[in-house]
Design an enzyme around this catalytic site. Structure first.
Site, PDB file in Angstrom:
ATOM      1  N   GLU A   1      46.736  42.735  35.018  1.00 12.16           N
ATOM      2  CA  GLU A   1      46.919  41.623  33.840  1.00 12.16           C
ATOM      3  C   GLU A   1      47.379  42.834  32.746  1.00 12.16           C
ATOM      4  O   GLU A   1      47.228  44.100  32.792  1.00 12.16           O
ATOM      5  CB  GLU A   1      45.815  41.158  33.304  1.00 12.16           C
ATOM      6  CG  GLU A   1      46.059  40.137  32.068  1.00 12.16           C
ATOM      7  CD  GLU A   1      47.033  39.245  32.217  1.00 12.16           C
ATOM      8  OE1 GLU A   1      48.268  39.538  31.851  1.00 12.16           O
ATOM      9  OE2 GLU A   1      46.757  37.953  32.343  1.00 12.16           O
TER      10      GLU A   1
ATOM     11  N   HIS B   1      45.250  34.182  39.836  1.00 12.40           N
ATOM     12  CA  HIS B   1      43.573  34.256  40.254  1.00 12.40           C
ATOM     13  C   HIS B   1      43.019  32.846  39.989  1.00 12.40           C
ATOM     14  O   HIS B   1      43.299  32.240  38.942  1.00 12.40           O
ATOM     15  CB  HIS B   1      42.783  35.604  39.885  1.00 12.40           C
ATOM     16  CG  HIS B   1      42.486  35.188  38.385  1.00 12.40           C
ATOM     17  ND1 HIS B   1      41.822  34.780  37.642  1.00 12.40           N
ATOM     18  CD2 HIS B   1      43.437  36.195  37.412  1.00 12.40           C
ATOM     19  CE1 HIS B   1      41.949  34.746  36.215  1.00 12.40           C
ATOM     20  NE2 HIS B   1      43.254  35.728  36.116  1.00 12.40           N
TER      21      HIS B   1
END
Length: 192
Positions: free
Chosen positions: A83, A10
Site C-alpha cells: 500500500e 486483501h
C-alpha cells in the site's frame, strides 16, 4: 502474448473496520477478513492459475496464501506491491489526521506521493505480466495500489477517487502490449 491478472485486495483488518490508515503498518486480518480470504480462495478452485504473488504485508500474504493452497503453490511476496506509505498518518483515523495535521504538507508527514506509488504499481505489475506470457496469475495487494493502477490503465476514468475496491474485491486485467480492464471489484464470492 497475453497474460491474465487477477488483482485482489486483501481481506478485512480491524483497522479497515474502524477506518484507521494502515499504509505500510503490518496489520493482520480480523475474523471477517479470514472468512473473506477463504471465500475468495474458494472462488479460484478449479481455475487454471500459474502463480500467486502478494505484497509482503501480512494482511495480503494471509489472503494470498489461502488462494495459493488451491494449487499447492508458495506465495511470492514483493514489497513493491505494498500500500501507499502514509508516514505519520498511519494508525490514525481521518478525523485524527484533520485535527493533528490540518495545515501540514503531506511530504512533511513522510507520505509517499500518489505518483510514486502509481509508478511503483505499474512497474511491478507490468514486470509480473511480462514474466508470465500466456499464463494466468493472481496478485494480492491493497486498495490504494489497486486503484492507482486502475486509474493508470483507464486514463483516470476509473480508479483513485472514483472506484471502490472492497476487501477481497477481484479486478481482472489482460496484458498484451498494453493493459485492458476486464472486470472491476467482483465480490460475488462474498454473497454466499
Amino acid at each position: 502474448m497475453e497474460t491474465i491478472m487477477y488483482l485482489i485486495r486483501h481481506g478485512e483488518t480491524e483497522w479497515n473496520q474502524i477506518r484507521r490508515i494502515q499504509g505500510h503498518s503490518d496489520i493482520d486480518l480480523n475474523e471477517l477478513g479470514l472468512r473473506q480470504a477463504e471465500q475468495v480462495a474458494r472462488r479460484f478452485q478449479g481455475e487454471s492459475v500459474h502463480a500467486v504473488y502478494s505484497s509482503d504485508l501480512s494482511r495480503a500474504r494471509e489472503t494470498a496464501s489461502r488462494i495459493a493452497q488451491n494449487f499447492d503453490y508458495t506465495v511470492s511476496t514483493l514489497p513493491t506491491l505494498r500500500e501507499r506509505c502514509y508516514g505519520q498518518w498511519e494508525g490514525l483515523t481521518y478525523e485524527e489526521i484533520r485535527a493533528r495535521f490540518e495545515n501540514q504538507d503531506e511530504a512533511a508527514c513522510g507520505i509517499e506521493t500518489f505518483e510514486c506509488m502509481q509508478k511503483r504499481a505499474v512497474t511491478a505489475l507490468t514486470e509480473l505480466a511480462k514474466a508470465h506470457p500466456n499464463e494466468t496469475i493472481v496478485v494480492v495487494s491493497h486498495g490504494g495500489l489497486i486503484n492507482s493502477f486502475l486509474h493508470f490503465v483507464t486514463s483516470g476514468e476509473q480508479g483513485t477517487g472514483i472506484t471502490r475496491i472492497d476487501n477481497t474485491g477481484i479486478t481482472k486485467f489482460r496484458f498484451t502490449d498494453f493493459w485492458n480492464v476486464l472486470q472491476v471489484n467482483d465480490t460475488d464470492h462474498l454473497e454466499s
